[in-house]
Design a protein around this motif. Structure first.
Motif, PDB file in Angstrom:
ATOM      1  N   VAL A  57      33.040  33.599  31.545  1.00  0.00           N
ATOM      2  CA  VAL A  57      34.689  33.649  31.146  1.00  0.00           C
ATOM      3  C   VAL A  57      35.232  32.538  32.310  1.00  0.00           C
ATOM      4  O   VAL A  57      36.555  32.620  32.083  1.00  0.00           O
ATOM      5  N   HIS A  58      34.648  32.119  33.166  1.00  0.00           N
ATOM      6  CA  HIS A  58      35.264  31.224  34.205  1.00  0.00           C
ATOM      7  C   HIS A  58      34.656  29.872  34.474  1.00  0.00           C
ATOM      8  O   HIS A  58      33.672  30.229  35.307  1.00  0.00           O
ATOM      9  N   THR A  59      34.790  28.831  33.587  1.00  0.00           N
ATOM     10  CA  THR A  59      34.117  27.650  33.949  1.00  0.00           C
ATOM     11  C   THR A  59      35.131  26.718  34.073  1.00  0.00           C
ATOM     12  O   THR A  59      36.417  26.873  33.798  1.00  0.00           O
ATOM     13  N   HIS A  60      34.901  25.551  34.809  1.00  0.00           N
ATOM     14  CA  HIS A  60      35.995  24.355  34.735  1.00  0.00           C
ATOM     15  C   HIS A  60      35.112  23.127  34.598  1.00  0.00           C
ATOM     16  O   HIS A  60      34.508  22.402  35.420  1.00  0.00           O
ATOM     17  N   LEU A  61      35.079  22.584  33.293  1.00  0.00           N
ATOM     18  CA  LEU A  61      34.434  21.473  32.805  1.00  0.00           C
ATOM     19  C   LEU A  61      35.539  20.473  32.676  1.00  0.00           C
ATOM     20  O   LEU A  61      36.612  20.717  32.246  1.00  0.00           O
ATOM     21  N   PHE A 152      46.440  34.189  30.220  1.00  0.00           N
ATOM     22  CA  PHE A 152      47.274  33.139  30.840  1.00  0.00           C
ATOM     23  C   PHE A 152      46.848  33.262  32.235  1.00  0.00           C
ATOM     24  O   PHE A 152      46.912  34.329  32.920  1.00  0.00           O
ATOM     25  N   LYS A 153      46.569  32.319  33.068  1.00  0.00           N
ATOM     26  CA  LYS A 153      45.861  32.304  34.357  1.00  0.00           C
ATOM     27  C   LYS A 153      47.537  31.633  35.202  1.00  0.00           C
ATOM     28  O   LYS A 153      48.119  30.835  35.070  1.00  0.00           O
ATOM     29  N   LEU A 154      47.566  32.347  36.492  1.00  0.00           N
ATOM     30  CA  LEU A 154      48.595  32.278  37.414  1.00  0.00           C
ATOM     31  C   LEU A 154      47.770  31.790  38.808  1.00  0.00           C
ATOM     32  O   LEU A 154      46.985  32.827  39.287  1.00  0.00           O
ATOM     33  N   THR A 318      31.061  32.853  36.851  1.00  0.00           N
ATOM     34  CA  THR A 318      30.640  31.871  37.800  1.00  0.00           C
ATOM     35  C   THR A 318      31.616  30.874  38.625  1.00  0.00           C
ATOM     36  O   THR A 318      31.326  30.269  39.803  1.00  0.00           O
ATOM     37  N   ASP A 319      32.831  30.776  38.245  1.00  0.00           N
ATOM     38  CA  ASP A 319      33.691  29.831  38.551  1.00  0.00           C
ATOM     39  C   ASP A 319      33.345  28.521  38.574  1.00  0.00           C
ATOM     40  O   ASP A 319      33.284  27.657  39.626  1.00  0.00           O
ATOM     41  N   HIS A 320      32.282  28.377  37.768  1.00  0.00           N
ATOM     42  CA  HIS A 320      31.626  26.866  37.806  1.00  0.00           C
ATOM     43  C   HIS A 320      32.364  25.783  37.623  1.00  0.00           C
ATOM     44  O   HIS A 320      33.341  25.502  36.762  1.00  0.00           O
TER      45      HIS A 320
HETATM   46 ZN   LIG Z   1      38.252  28.983  38.986  1.00  0.00          ZN
END
Ligand SMILES: [Zn+2]
Length: 471
Positions: A57-61, A152-154, A318-320
């Motif tokens: 649930v946490h990736t940055h592509l 929603f991310k803050l 992962t915060d990939h």
């Molecule tokens: Zn992140």
């Protein structure tokens, strides 16, 4: 004619049973003992565990950061996910401060268009509010939820870039409460951290090691407590991303004990890597481990594992956010502030969680399934499509070989980085076959590390607003 997975052990978040699984088209059609093979293609899963495909649930592509862009795009990133047994990722669309949420959504849908290889969804990061008392942007949150974006991310860190103040955060939380949406929080006191960072640079402390030292665990704990308290006042459900240390964990548990609707994830790197082992302050190589929050002292690892086992934390992600060492991390040589923040992990999440979790008895196989797939689906509003091997759900099925031995290396990985955070590590337990909506997309036995599906086959997953499943 379907695909019948026979002789395996189906592992759910609750139990493990010898059952057959029948896939017809894109869905799971039947889960039962001794399903007749007549008319079906049989896949023998003797000795294998049959689990829901992983959900990260946490990736940055394809994410812009400090003048560069994360090394994996939607194609390489989702193929790497698949090879590692993950069949759904939730990435982040980032609102440009001067622009709208709609623009951010359009931008990220364009990045993923015809590129995603497994299913994906998006969280929306809100960085600014427009209109009187934020009314224009807050109204856009309704549209986002209608479009299937229910989280929603803050950011409480990165002043002047992504950080929001308490007023903005609180207004978004109130609106989220009204919409039954979930607020994701990057919890670090960015203002205090930036003071320390500037002082370190002025003292000539510019190496990667100081990135870690500049970001105190207490700055994370303070923000964790503040975010949950504000969400509680607003009546919103809140999810702390990448919780990394025992001080922040104590803040989480305190607020959970006071009845706050607060959930949290940690990431594989915080469970198995540390300042002592990976960045003792000796070399530029340590830039490989520059991400935020930073690696912590080793003593934090066991409390994090315990919180995963006892339920204080619900998810492992992962915060990939991969950057190549040779030319991207290089941007910060001589000034740790300029090192692109992030590490590659999406491909290795299940291997690390299994090897260091299940193999050593910290978590059960059922808890593994809960942390890696079932809880992510429930918390993020997609349990009617994903997260379990159950009739009617998408046939995202992982055949896991608990005896497979695998050596992690940048040389063989799918992720588009020139290094691995776990280079040379030998793990036991690996994905054998991976099905995404009924299609065999990975066969690590016959064709190790290859993605067998067509590029662009991944679909956007619309998620329900369900207040993290705890509302
Ligand atoms: Zn992140």
């Amino acid at each position: 004619m379907g695909t019948l997975i026979k002789n395996g052990t189906v592992v759910s978040a609750k139990d493990s049973q010898k059952l057959d699984v029948l896939i017809v088209g894109e869905r799971i059609a039947e889960v039962a003992a001794n399903i007749s093979a007549e008319g079906h293609e049989v896949v023998d899963a003797t000795g294998l565990l049959v689990m829901p495909g992983g959900i990260d649930v946490h990736t940055h592509l394809d994410m812009p950061f400090g003048g560069t862009t994360s090394a994996d795009d939607y194609t390489t990133g989702t193929q790497a996910a698949a090879v590692g047994g993950t069949t759904t990722v939730i990435d982040f669309a980032l609102q440009n401060q001067s622009s709208t949420l709609k623009d951010a959504l359009d931008t990220w849908l364009k990045k993923s268009d015809n590129k995603a290889c497994v299913d994906f969804s998006l969280h929306m990061a809100v960085t600014n509010l427009h209109g009187p008392e934020g009314a224009e942007t807050l109204a856009e949150m309704d549209e986002m939820v209608a479009a299937g974006i229910s989280s929603f991310k803050l950011f409480m860190a990165y002043p002047n870039v992504l950080m929001v103040n308490d007023e903005l955060m609180f207004r978004v939380m109130q609106k989220a409460a009204e919409l039954n949406a979930l607020c994701l929080i990057h919890a670090e006191n960015g203002s205090a951290i930036d003071v320390v960072v500037a002082q370190m640079i002025a003292e000539g402390k510019t190496e990667p090691h100081y990135h870690a030292l500049s970001r105190s665990p207490k700055a994370e704990a303070e923000a964790t407590h503040r975010a949950i308290a504000l969400a509680d006042i607003a009546g919103a459900a809140v999810y702390i991303v990448h919780l990394s240390n025992e001080d922040a964990l104590a803040a989480l548990k305190f607020m959970q004990g006071r009845g706050a609707k607060a959930l949290a994830e940690t990431c594989i790197q915080y469970l198995v890597l540390s300042i002592e082992d990976q960045m003792p302050g000796k070399s530029w190589e340590e830039a490989k481990y520059v991400f935020t929050p930073p690696l912590r002292e080793k003593k934090n690892q066991e409390p994090l594992w315990e919180a995963l086992a006892d339920g204080a934390m619900s998810v492992v992600s992962t915060d990939h956010c991969p950057f190549r060492f040779a030319d991207q991390k290089e941007l910060g040589r001589g000034d740790f502030r300029k090192i692109p923040n992030g590490g590659p992990g999406v491909e290795n999440r299940l291997q690390i969680l299994w090897h260091f979790g299940v193999n050593v008895g910290r978590i059960t196989p059922e808890r593994f399934v809960e942390l890696a797939a079932t809880a992510p689906a429930r918390i993020f509003g997609m349990e009617k499509q994903k997260g379990a091997v159950a009739v009617g759900l998408d046939a995202d099925v992982l055949l896991w070989d608990p005896t497979a031995e695998y050596t992690i290396s940048a040389k063989t990985q799918k992720m588009a980085t020139d290094y691995s955070m776990f280079e040379g590590w030998k793990v036991k337990g690996n994905a054998a076959k991976v099905y995404s909506r009924g299609e065999l997309v990975v066969d690590n036995v016959a064709k190790p590390g290859e993605f067998l599906g067509t590029t662009g086959r991944g679909r956007f997953v619309r998620r329900e607003a369900n207040a993290g499943g705890i509302g």
